[in-house]
Design a protein around this motif. Structure first.
Motif, PDB file in Angstrom:
ATOM      1  N   GLN A 135       0.821  -1.214   0.000  1.00  0.00           N
ATOM      2  CA  GLN A 135       0.000   0.000   0.000  1.00  0.00           C
ATOM      3  C   GLN A 135       0.855   1.265   0.000  1.00  0.00           C
ATOM      4  OE1 GLN A 135      -2.484  -0.522   3.463  1.00  0.00           O
ATOM      5  NE2 GLN A 135      -4.138  -1.468   2.304  1.00  0.00           N
ATOM      6  N   ASN A 136       1.997   1.202   0.651  1.00  0.00           N
ATOM      7  CA  ASN A 136       2.852   2.375   0.783  1.00  0.00           C
ATOM      8  C   ASN A 136       4.071   2.333  -0.134  1.00  0.00           C
ATOM      9  OD1 ASN A 136       1.877   4.099   3.288  1.00  0.00           O
ATOM     10  ND2 ASN A 136       1.634   1.950   3.858  1.00  0.00           N
ATOM     11  N   ARG A 137       4.054   1.441  -1.125  1.00  0.00           N
ATOM     12  CA  ARG A 137       5.240   1.262  -1.961  1.00  0.00           C
ATOM     13  C   ARG A 137       5.654   2.556  -2.648  1.00  0.00           C
ATOM     14  NH1 ARG A 137       5.312  -3.428  -6.416  1.00  0.00           N
ATOM     15  NH2 ARG A 137       3.360  -2.376  -6.963  1.00  0.00           N
ATOM     16  N   ARG A 138       4.711   3.333  -3.127  1.00  0.00           N
ATOM     17  CA  ARG A 138       5.062   4.576  -3.805  1.00  0.00           C
ATOM     18  C   ARG A 138       5.861   5.492  -2.890  1.00  0.00           C
ATOM     19  NH1 ARG A 138       0.331   8.021  -6.498  1.00  0.00           N
ATOM     20  NH2 ARG A 138       0.501   6.276  -7.969  1.00  0.00           N
ATOM     21  N   THR A 171       7.699  10.667 -11.794  1.00  0.00           N
ATOM     22  CA  THR A 171       6.529  10.020 -12.405  1.00  0.00           C
ATOM     23  C   THR A 171       5.762   9.149 -11.415  1.00  0.00           C
ATOM     24  OG1 THR A 171       7.932   8.189 -13.191  1.00  0.00           O
ATOM     25  CG2 THR A 171       7.543  10.023 -14.708  1.00  0.00           C
ATOM     26  N   SER A 172       6.043   9.303 -10.124  1.00  0.00           N
ATOM     27  CA  SER A 172       5.354   8.506  -9.108  1.00  0.00           C
ATOM     28  C   SER A 172       4.039   9.167  -8.689  1.00  0.00           C
ATOM     29  CB  SER A 172       6.265   8.298  -7.899  1.00  0.00           C
ATOM     30  OG  SER A 172       7.320   7.429  -8.221  1.00  0.00           O
ATOM     31  N   THR A 173       3.217   9.448  -9.677  1.00  0.00           N
ATOM     32  CA  THR A 173       1.893  10.016  -9.433  1.00  0.00           C
ATOM     33  C   THR A 173       0.895   9.364 -10.378  1.00  0.00           C
ATOM     34  OG1 THR A 173       2.158  11.792 -11.066  1.00  0.00           O
ATOM     35  CG2 THR A 173       2.893  12.255  -8.806  1.00  0.00           C
ATOM     36  N   ASN A 174      -0.366   9.424 -10.004  1.00  0.00           N
ATOM     37  CA  ASN A 174      -1.413   8.882 -10.879  1.00  0.00           C
ATOM     38  C   ASN A 174      -1.493   9.677 -12.178  1.00  0.00           C
ATOM     39  OD1 ASN A 174      -2.091   6.978  -8.938  1.00  0.00           O
ATOM     40  ND2 ASN A 174      -3.663   8.279  -8.010  1.00  0.00           N
ATOM     41  N   ALA A 175      -1.266  10.986 -12.080  1.00  0.00           N
ATOM     42  CA  ALA A 175      -1.323  11.829 -13.281  1.00  0.00           C
ATOM     43  C   ALA A 175      -0.227  11.436 -14.264  1.00  0.00           C
ATOM     44  CB  ALA A 175      -1.183  13.301 -12.889  1.00  0.00           C
ATOM     45  N   ALA A 176       0.968  11.140 -13.754  1.00  0.00           N
ATOM     46  CA  ALA A 176       2.078  10.724 -14.618  1.00  0.00           C
ATOM     47  C   ALA A 176       1.774   9.392 -15.290  1.00  0.00           C
ATOM     48  CB  ALA A 176       3.365  10.630 -13.809  1.00  0.00           C
ATOM     49  N   GLN A 177       1.141   8.489 -14.563  1.00  0.00           N
ATOM     50  CA  GLN A 177       0.764   7.202 -15.130  1.00  0.00           C
ATOM     51  C   GLN A 177      -0.202   7.387 -16.298  1.00  0.00           C
ATOM     52  OE1 GLN A 177      -0.820   4.792 -11.974  1.00  0.00           O
ATOM     53  NE2 GLN A 177       1.194   4.210 -11.191  1.00  0.00           N
ATOM     54  N   ARG A 178      -1.167   8.272 -16.101  1.00  0.00           N
ATOM     55  CA  ARG A 178      -2.140   8.516 -17.178  1.00  0.00           C
ATOM     56  C   ARG A 178      -1.475   9.192 -18.363  1.00  0.00           C
ATOM     57  NH1 ARG A 178      -5.337   9.943 -12.596  1.00  0.00           N
ATOM     58  NH2 ARG A 178      -4.838  12.146 -12.930  1.00  0.00           N
ATOM     59  N   TRP A 179      -0.578  10.130 -18.105  1.00  0.00           N
ATOM     60  CA  TRP A 179       0.084  10.870 -19.185  1.00  0.00           C
ATOM     61  C   TRP A 179       1.007   9.966 -20.000  1.00  0.00           C
ATOM     62  CZ3 TRP A 179       5.439  12.311 -19.523  1.00  0.00           C
ATOM     63  CH2 TRP A 179       5.712  13.159 -20.613  1.00  0.00           C
ATOM     64  N   MET A 180       1.760   9.114 -19.320  1.00  0.00           N
ATOM     65  CA  MET A 180       2.701   8.239 -20.005  1.00  0.00           C
ATOM     66  C   MET A 180       2.035   7.012 -20.612  1.00  0.00           C
ATOM     67  SD  MET A 180       5.972   8.160 -17.374  1.00  0.00           S
ATOM     68  CE  MET A 180       6.923   7.121 -18.505  1.00  0.00           C
ATOM     69  N   GLY A 181       0.934   6.603 -20.005  1.00  0.00           N
ATOM     70  CA  GLY A 181       0.343   5.323 -20.376  1.00  0.00           C
ATOM     71  C   GLY A 181       0.975   4.241 -19.514  1.00  0.00           C
ATOM     72  N   MET A 182       0.176   3.307 -19.050  1.00  0.00           N
ATOM     73  CA  MET A 182       0.683   2.322 -18.108  1.00  0.00           C
ATOM     74  C   MET A 182       1.832   1.500 -18.677  1.00  0.00           C
ATOM     75  SD  MET A 182       0.693   1.126 -15.133  1.00  0.00           S
ATOM     76  CE  MET A 182      -0.724   1.970 -14.447  1.00  0.00           C
ATOM     77  N   LYS A 183       1.788   1.194 -19.978  1.00  0.00           N
ATOM     78  CA  LYS A 183       2.837   0.377 -20.596  1.00  0.00           C
ATOM     79  C   LYS A 183       4.197   1.067 -20.486  1.00  0.00           C
ATOM     80  CE  LYS A 183       4.270  -1.661 -24.996  1.00  0.00           C
ATOM     81  NZ  LYS A 183       3.905  -1.859 -26.436  1.00  0.00           N
ATOM     82  N   HIS A 184       4.272   2.351 -20.856  1.00  0.00           N
ATOM     83  CA  HIS A 184       5.542   3.073 -20.815  1.00  0.00           C
ATOM     84  C   HIS A 184       5.963   3.380 -19.379  1.00  0.00           C
ATOM     85  CE1 HIS A 184       5.535   3.416 -25.124  1.00  0.00           C
ATOM     86  NE2 HIS A 184       4.352   4.004 -25.118  1.00  0.00           N
ATOM     87  N   TRP A 185       4.982   3.679 -18.532  1.00  0.00           N
ATOM     88  CA  TRP A 185       5.280   3.954 -17.121  1.00  0.00           C
ATOM     89  C   TRP A 185       5.893   2.726 -16.467  1.00  0.00           C
ATOM     90  CZ3 TRP A 185       4.008   1.898 -12.428  1.00  0.00           C
ATOM     91  CH2 TRP A 185       4.265   2.684 -11.295  1.00  0.00           C
ATOM     92  N   LYS A 186       5.283   1.577 -16.709  1.00  0.00           N
ATOM     93  CA  LYS A 186       5.783   0.346 -16.099  1.00  0.00           C
ATOM     94  C   LYS A 186       7.171   0.000 -16.631  1.00  0.00           C
ATOM     95  CE  LYS A 186       4.455  -4.387 -15.017  1.00  0.00           C
ATOM     96  NZ  LYS A 186       3.419  -5.441 -15.162  1.00  0.00           N
TER      97      LYS A 186
END
Length: 203
Positions: free
Chosen positions: A72-75, A128-143
């Motif tokens: 839960q607190n990994r971020r 990029t450790s934010t939900n907004a960054a995940q949406r902007w990058m796309g989950m594939k590139h973020w991961k």
């Protein structure tokens, strides 16, 4: 166990800074004390990195309230690691400026390159450790960024402790190297996908 969020990162950072302030207050500012600070923040970074690196694997292999809390607190554990390693970098720079000899001559060029790339990846992962960054990058590139970054950082720790073991004392640094290698094993085992019941029967 509750999700702590930014309070966790703040607490980790304050704890490290307070520990260093006490250390330098007692030992003074010298090449020996700064080197000890570099080693200490390297170890605090390893602890924080290890928790983020294997959180999901530990939850799969040994589910518990503690593993659930880590997941839960990994971020924020990861951001705590980034903060610890930023302090580590600040001490390295201080050593390079205040006590350059023989510190700089003892560092191989390859170490600066691997470490420089690691810090670039840490910065990108932190930013990029934010939900907004995940949406902007796309989950594939973020991961992809975070997987590549985490394995590169793991490799930096492994190479660092291999070097420390060679320089000695081996009895002190060998456990940290073993710990680092075990992290990779846990990560890999935890990410092995179990076969479905059908494949088990047919296979």
């Amino acid at each position: 166990m509750a999700r702590l969020g930014w309070r966790l990162t703040a607490l980790a950072t304050v704890t490290i800074v307070a520990g260093l302030a006490l250390h330098f207050g007692v030992s003074g500012w010298s090449s020996t004390s700064v080197a000890a600070g570099i080693d200490a923040t390297g170890r605090s970074s390893l602890v924080l990195f290890s928790m983020a690196f294997v959180a999901s694997s530990v939850q799969r292999l040994w589910p518990s309230s503690l593993s659930q809390w880590m997941l839960q607190n990994r971020r924020w554990i990861g951001l705590s690691f980034a903060s610890s390693h930023a302090i580590h970098l600040a001490l390295i720079l201080a050593m390079s400026l205040d006590f350059p000899d023989p510190f700089l001559s003892e560092q191989p060029a390859g170490k600066w390159l691997v470490g420089g790339v690691a810090y670039l990846l840490i910065a990108l992962m932190a930013l990029t450790s934010t939900n907004a960054a995940q949406r902007w990058m796309g989950m594939k590139h973020w991961k992809r960024l975070h997987v590549i970054g985490s394995y590169w950082i793991w490799a930096e720790f492994a190479l660092t402790y291999v070097s420390h073991v060679k320089k000695g004392p081996a009895y002190f640094y060998a456990p940290f190297l073993v710990f680092t290698l075990v992290l990779l094993l846990i990560r890999w085992v935890g990410h092995i996908k179990p076969k479905s019941p059908l494949s088990l029967v047919s296979g």
